[in-house]
Design an enzyme around this catalytic site. Structure first.
Site: not given
Ligand code: GDG
Length: 503
Positions: A199, A402
């Site tokens: 990921h 990312d």
């Molecule tokens: C890893 C990789 C890759 C955020 N704030 C709140 C909240 N979120 C949720 C978002 C989103 C998730 O968290 C964050 O996902 P990201 O993809 O931006 O980042 P990582 O956590 O670093 O994820 C990344 C991912 O895996 C999938 O393969 O895209 O590059 O680093 O879904 O919605 N959710 C809630 N409240 C918040 O305040 N409920």
């Protein structure tokens, strides 16, 4: 969406991830209960595991669950995607506190996380942590092997000798899990297909070679039959590392790596989001932002992590306030920072640094009835998040690095009213496909300020055109499409003659 066309998988499924798809915690009566976790992966994969009566292996999130303790069934009221998972489909991996410290905080988040994001100065190389990492990975392997033996026994008793169980292992916490699984499978003549998805990014060879245990990690990843990454760059980095460190024969055009007479298929499979779910959330979510009509909101949403470029983003916003004073009292930067890895020193420092910076900038520019930055250190509900995505004018998604970044994708899904603008870093995996965003290098602070100005002044018809195309792509290439593509690519779909899903 394309992925919603149902395609059945052709064998029993075992999913392995660091965390189970829910966490266990004690309620007020001291009983362990399930608490839902709302990631896109869980939303997509859990229903498949429910439907095919599969197994999920992972850590429960609680040190209170001891070996032999029963996993609680889900609450009858539970509406989470994991609600249909019976406790006999769950295999908890037991990790104690000191193991967790060395495995998770030490090796996963102190070594692999910074290194794989090409930030080697932040990486620690501690051989004790690495040893624990390998030991914990072997625990995951042991649990997977137990599940495999059971599944194969059931298949054989029913005369299904040609059916091959599918094992799908996730992410950088489990890079060496397949080593032991493959070894024992060969010893005990157990059949299975091993698939892996990373990921986060996979770094180039000149970064990977800094890892003292690079050969063991690469060998671990080559113990899979199939290894997938978000984008082609990560695949080619991995193939290059196998070639240079292990001397593997590789085929970059067809993305094949050969080790000890076995061929491993590599593939780029960019993850998507549950698009329709976010559309529905944003359709029903009540207004969450109460801002005067003439004030536009610039939104940032991230886990509080140094890879997400928060300090650069805030400094660029300061530059923007200096350069474009007409926007004073007309824009607000709303930053949501979700607490993450709070017992790691780097993350505590980042929290302090961020708060100091925001305080300084607000002190410098605030008026009695306006402050330029609003900051929330905490977690919102998905519905609140959807309302913010829907109602903001600009989303600032500017990670330094990312794997993919789902926030960019969720934002466009929720933009069901007046379209806004996505500003996106080319160093996120998402930057490679979301061409209609305004792409900006997060290290170029002046340029970020200019792009912000451009976004805020962009005419409606241009915003509409860009947003329509962005939304169309994410709707088509959603998380179900990604999952189906994964199974298809590892030859795990029934009716395989139909071929893989086409874009
Ligand atoms: C890893 C990789 C890759 C955020 N704030 C709140 C909240 N979120 C949720 C978002 C989103 C998730 O968290 C964050 O996902 P990201 O993809 O931006 O980042 P990582 O956590 O670093 O994820 C990344 C991912 O895996 C999938 O393969 O895209 O590059 O680093 O879904 O919605 N959710 C809630 N409240 C918040 O305040 N409920």
């Amino acid at each position: 969406s394309m992925g919603n066309k149902k395609r059945d998988i052709n064998g029993p499924l075992i999913v392995v991830s660091n965390r189970l798809p829910f966490v266990l915690s004690k309620n007020s009566d001291g009983e362990l209960v399930r608490k839902q976790s709302a990631g896109g992966l869980v939303t997509a994969v859990a229903p498949v595991v429910v439907e095919c009566k599969g197994t999920w292996i992972g850590w429960s999130g609680s040190f209170d669950l001891k070996p032999g303790d029963p996993i609680p069934e889900s609450d009858p009221e539970d509406k989470a995607p994991t609600a249909g998972l019976k406790s006999n489909q769950i295999i908890p991996v037991h990790i104690d506190k000191s193991e967790f410290e060395e495995f998770y905080n030490g090796c996963c988040n102190g070594t692999f996380w910074p290194l794989f994001h090409s930030m080697p100065d932040r990486a620690n190389f501690v051989s004790k942590d690495w040893k624990t990492y390998c030991r914990v990975n072997d625990k995951f392997a042991d649990c997977t092997l137990d599940a495999l033996r059971n599944v194969i026994k059931t298949l054989d008793e029913a005369g299904n000798h040609d059916t091959v169980p599918l094992v799908w292992i996730h992410d950088y916490q489990l890079l060496t899990t397949a080593t032991k699984i493959r070894q024992v499978c060969e010893e005990e003549n157990l059949r299975c297909k091993l698939g892996f998805f990373l990921h986060i990014p996979f770094p180039s060879w000149d970064i990977m070679r800094l890892l003292p245990w690079d050969d063991q990690v690469l060998q671990g990843m080559l113990a899979y039959d199939f290894a997938a990454f978000h984008i082609e760059d990560y695949c080619l980095n991995f193939i290059d590392c196998c070639c240079r460190r292990l001397g593997c024969r590789v085929d970059r055009t067809n993305m094949l790596v050969e080790l000890a007479g076995r061929t491993i298929q590599v593939k780029a499979l960019p993850i998507g989001i549950p698009f329709e779910r976010f559309v529905q959330l944003s359709e029903k979510a009540p207004t969450f932002l109460n801002m005067p009509d003439d004030v536009k909101v610039i939104l940032g949403v991230d886990r509080l992590d140094y890879t997400k470029g928060l300090v650069h983003r805030i400094l660029a916003f300061e530059k923007f306030l200096e350069k474009y004073p007409d926007f004073h009292e007309k824009v607000v930067l709303l930053q949501i920072s979700v607490p993450s890895r709070t017992d790691v020193k780097e993350y505590k420092q980042l929290k302090d640094e961020t708060e100091l910076l925001i305080g300084r900038i607000n002190g410098r520019f605030s008026k009695p009835n306006w402050s330029p930055i609003r900051y929330i250190y905490g977690c919102l509900s998905q519905e609140q998040l959807a309302a913010l995505y829907r109602d903001c004018a600009v989303a600032l998604v500017t990670p330094l690095r990312d794997g993919m970044n789902l926030v960019a994708k969720e934002f466009v899904a929720c933009q069901i009213r007046t379209p806004g603008v996505l500003i996106l870093s080319p160093f996120a995996g998402a930057g490679g496909t979301m061409h209609e965003a305004l792409l900006v290098n997060p290290y170029e602070l002046d340029e970020m300020a200019n792009v912000l100005n451009r976004a805020l002044k962009m005419p409606l018809d241009e915003r509409e055109l860009r947003m329509t195309q962005l939304r169309h792509r994410e709707q088509l290439l959603d998380v179900n499409y990604w999952m189906t593509s994964f199974f298809s690519s590892m030859g795990a779909l029934k009716d395989e003659d139909e071929g893989p899903p086409k874009t």
